[in-house]
Design a protein around this motif. Sequence first.
Motif, PDB file in Angstrom:
ATOM      1  N   GLY A 119       0.814  -1.208   0.000  1.00  8.41           N
ATOM      2  CA  GLY A 119       0.000   0.000   0.000  1.00  8.41           C
ATOM      3  C   GLY A 119       0.846   1.254   0.000  1.00  8.41           C
ATOM      4  N   ASN A 120       1.955   1.223   0.728  1.00  7.98           N
ATOM      5  CA  ASN A 120       2.879   2.355   0.758  1.00  7.98           C
ATOM      6  C   ASN A 120       3.480   2.596  -0.625  1.00  7.98           C
ATOM      7  OD1 ASN A 120       4.825   4.279   1.327  1.00  7.98           O
ATOM      8  ND2 ASN A 120       5.707   3.204   3.056  1.00  7.98           N
ATOM      9  N   LEU A 121       3.847   1.516  -1.299  1.00  6.77           N
ATOM     10  CA  LEU A 121       4.460   1.636  -2.621  1.00  6.77           C
ATOM     11  C   LEU A 121       3.449   2.075  -3.687  1.00  6.77           C
ATOM     12  CD1 LEU A 121       6.747  -1.526  -2.537  1.00  6.77           C
ATOM     13  CD2 LEU A 121       7.506   0.857  -2.583  1.00  6.77           C
ATOM     14  N   ASN A 122       2.178   1.823  -3.441  1.00  3.13           N
ATOM     15  CA  ASN A 122       1.139   2.246  -4.388  1.00  3.13           C
ATOM     16  C   ASN A 122       0.738   3.706  -4.194  1.00  3.13           C
ATOM     17  OD1 ASN A 122       0.702  -0.130  -5.914  1.00  3.13           O
ATOM     18  ND2 ASN A 122      -0.440  -1.041  -4.218  1.00  3.13           N
ATOM     19  N   ALA A 123       1.092   4.270  -3.043  1.00  4.57           N
ATOM     20  CA  ALA A 123       0.714   5.650  -2.759  1.00  4.57           C
ATOM     21  C   ALA A 123       1.704   6.622  -3.395  1.00  4.57           C
ATOM     22  CB  ALA A 123       0.668   5.872  -1.244  1.00  4.57           C
ATOM     23  N   GLY A 124       1.205   7.749  -3.862  1.00  4.85           N
ATOM     24  CA  GLY A 124       2.071   8.783  -4.410  1.00  4.85           C
ATOM     25  C   GLY A 124       2.554   8.466  -5.817  1.00  4.85           C
ATOM     26  N   ASP A 125       3.414   9.319  -6.319  1.00  4.97           N
ATOM     27  CA  ASP A 125       3.919   9.184  -7.686  1.00  4.97           C
ATOM     28  C   ASP A 125       5.285   8.504  -7.647  1.00  4.97           C
ATOM     29  OD1 ASP A 125       4.319   9.349 -10.361  1.00  4.97           O
ATOM     30  OD2 ASP A 125       4.783  11.490 -10.399  1.00  4.97           O
ATOM     31  N   ARG A 126       5.298   7.175  -7.646  1.00  3.94           N
ATOM     32  CA  ARG A 126       6.544   6.417  -7.585  1.00  3.94           C
ATOM     33  C   ARG A 126       6.972   5.865  -8.942  1.00  3.94           C
ATOM     34  NH1 ARG A 126       8.704   4.694  -2.830  1.00  3.94           N
ATOM     35  NH2 ARG A 126       7.653   5.352  -0.920  1.00  3.94           N
ATOM     36  N   THR A 127       6.094   5.928  -9.945  1.00  2.00           N
ATOM     37  CA  THR A 127       6.417   5.377 -11.260  1.00  2.00           C
ATOM     38  C   THR A 127       7.430   6.259 -11.974  1.00  2.00           C
ATOM     39  OG1 THR A 127       4.166   4.503 -11.410  1.00  2.00           O
ATOM     40  CG2 THR A 127       5.463   4.553 -13.433  1.00  2.00           C
ATOM     41  N   LEU A 128       8.512   5.630 -12.424  1.00  2.00           N
ATOM     42  CA  LEU A 128       9.579   6.340 -13.125  1.00  2.00           C
ATOM     43  C   LEU A 128       9.552   5.993 -14.606  1.00  2.00           C
ATOM     44  CD1 LEU A 128      12.465   5.670 -10.555  1.00  2.00           C
ATOM     45  CD2 LEU A 128      11.022   7.704 -10.730  1.00  2.00           C
ATOM     46  N   PRO A 129      10.158   6.818 -15.467  1.00  2.00           N
ATOM     47  CA  PRO A 129      10.216   6.496 -16.897  1.00  2.00           C
ATOM     48  C   PRO A 129      10.851   5.136 -17.135  1.00  2.00           C
ATOM     49  CG  PRO A 129      10.909   8.761 -16.513  1.00  2.00           C
ATOM     50  CD  PRO A 129      10.751   8.130 -15.158  1.00  2.00           C
ATOM     51  N   GLY A 130      10.275   4.383 -18.070  1.00  2.00           N
ATOM     52  CA  GLY A 130      10.782   3.055 -18.377  1.00  2.00           C
ATOM     53  C   GLY A 130      10.094   1.963 -17.585  1.00  2.00           C
ATOM     54  N   GLY A 131       9.086   2.314 -16.801  1.00  2.00           N
ATOM     55  CA  GLY A 131       8.343   1.311 -16.038  1.00  2.00           C
ATOM     56  C   GLY A 131       9.000   0.909 -14.737  1.00  2.00           C
ATOM     57  N   PHE A 132       9.924   1.742 -14.245  1.00  2.00           N
ATOM     58  CA  PHE A 132      10.578   1.448 -12.974  1.00  2.00           C
ATOM     59  C   PHE A 132       9.772   2.034 -11.818  1.00  2.00           C
ATOM     60  CE2 PHE A 132      14.026   1.320 -16.079  1.00  2.00           C
ATOM     61  CZ  PHE A 132      14.618   0.113 -15.765  1.00  2.00           C
ATOM     62  N   LEU A 133      10.034   1.522 -10.640  1.00  2.00           N
ATOM     63  CA  LEU A 133       9.350   1.978  -9.437  1.00  2.00           C
ATOM     64  C   LEU A 133      10.390   2.483  -8.449  1.00  2.00           C
ATOM     65  CD1 LEU A 133       6.437   1.976  -8.118  1.00  2.00           C
ATOM     66  CD2 LEU A 133       7.183  -0.077  -6.919  1.00  2.00           C
ATOM     67  N   TYR A 134      10.171   3.690  -7.927  1.00  2.00           N
ATOM     68  CA  TYR A 134      11.107   4.251  -6.960  1.00  2.00           C
ATOM     69  C   TYR A 134      10.943   3.541  -5.621  1.00  2.00           C
ATOM     70  CZ  TYR A 134      13.464   7.491  -3.849  1.00  2.00           C
ATOM     71  OH  TYR A 134      14.301   8.025  -2.909  1.00  2.00           O
ATOM     72  N   MET A 135      12.026   2.892  -5.145  1.00  2.00           N
ATOM     73  CA  MET A 135      11.963   2.134  -3.899  1.00  2.00           C
ATOM     74  C   MET A 135      13.119   2.427  -2.959  1.00  2.00           C
ATOM     75  SD  MET A 135      10.682  -1.708  -4.839  1.00  2.00           S
ATOM     76  CE  MET A 135      12.254  -2.179  -5.572  1.00  2.00           C
TER      77      MET A 135
END
Length: 270
Positions: free
Chosen positions: A87-103
Motif C-alpha cells: 500500500g505504501n508503494l502504491n501511494a504517491g507518484d513512484r512510477t519512473l520512466p521506463g516502467g521502474f518503481l522508486y523504492m
Amino acid sequence: MKRIERMIALTEILISHPNELLTLGFFADRFDTARSTISEDLVAIKESLTLTDKGNLDTISGAAGGVKYLPGIGREEAKDFLTSLAGNLNAGDRTLPGGFLYMSDILYNPIIARKLGLIFASVFRKRSPEAVITIETKGIPLALMTADALGVPAVVVQHGNKVTEGSSVSINYISGSSKRIQTMSLTRKALGTGKKVLIIDDFIKAGGTAKGLIDLMQEFDAKVVGLGILMEDTLWNNSRLVEDYLALLQLEIDSSKGRTFVKANDPKMM
C-alpha cells in the motif's frame, strides 16, 4: 534482582546476541543465580517467543551446550507487513520512466529492511545457508539484514573488477530484459569454496542477473539453497530465466496509463 527483572534482562541479552550460543554458566555468573533457576527462566522465555511468533530459542544439550536465539517473524505478521508495504508503494507518484518503481526510500529504511530480512530468514533458515549473496547496490540492505537474522556473513558481488579487492572471479552474463552483456565479479577471499548460499536481491524482471549470480556461485563450488526477491515484474512471468525463487511483492505495469500497481505475495513460511 526479582525474577521478572531477571527475565527481562535475559530476554534483552538473547535478542541483542542473535544466533550466538550462550551457556547457562554465562547467565548464572552474570546474575549470580543457580543454573537450574536460569533454565526455568529460559523455558518461560521460549514459550513467550513461540506464542508471539518472535523467533525461537534453540537449546543445545551437552557440556558445551547452551541456548541460541533465532530471530523470526510469524506468517500472519509477515503478510500484514507486506500488505502494508504494498500500500505504501502504491501511494504517491513512484512510477519512473521506463516502467521502474522508486523504492530507494524503502530499501534504505532500516526498520523496513530489518523486517524484510526477518521474513527471508524465517523462510530459508531450515535450508541452513552459510552466506547471503547479493549484487550491488540496492540489494545490499536486504542481504545484510537477512544475513544478520541468520547469523551468517553477507557477500556483495560487484559489477566489474576492483583492484582493491585482490584476486577475483569474473563472469559475463546477459541481462534478460535488455539483452546486454554485462560483467559481475567476486573476490576469492569473500566466500571461500563449497558453501551453501542464499541469494537475495531487490528486483527481478527476466532473471538475467539472478541466473548470472547462480552461475558465478558454481565457480566457487557453492550450492544455492534459495533465491529470495523483494519484488517481481509480472510482465516477465512466462519468460523468466529462473524458476525456483520466492518474491515477496508483485509489480504490475499499466503502460497505457503509465502507472504501476504493487501487491503482496504470501511469504509461505516453511
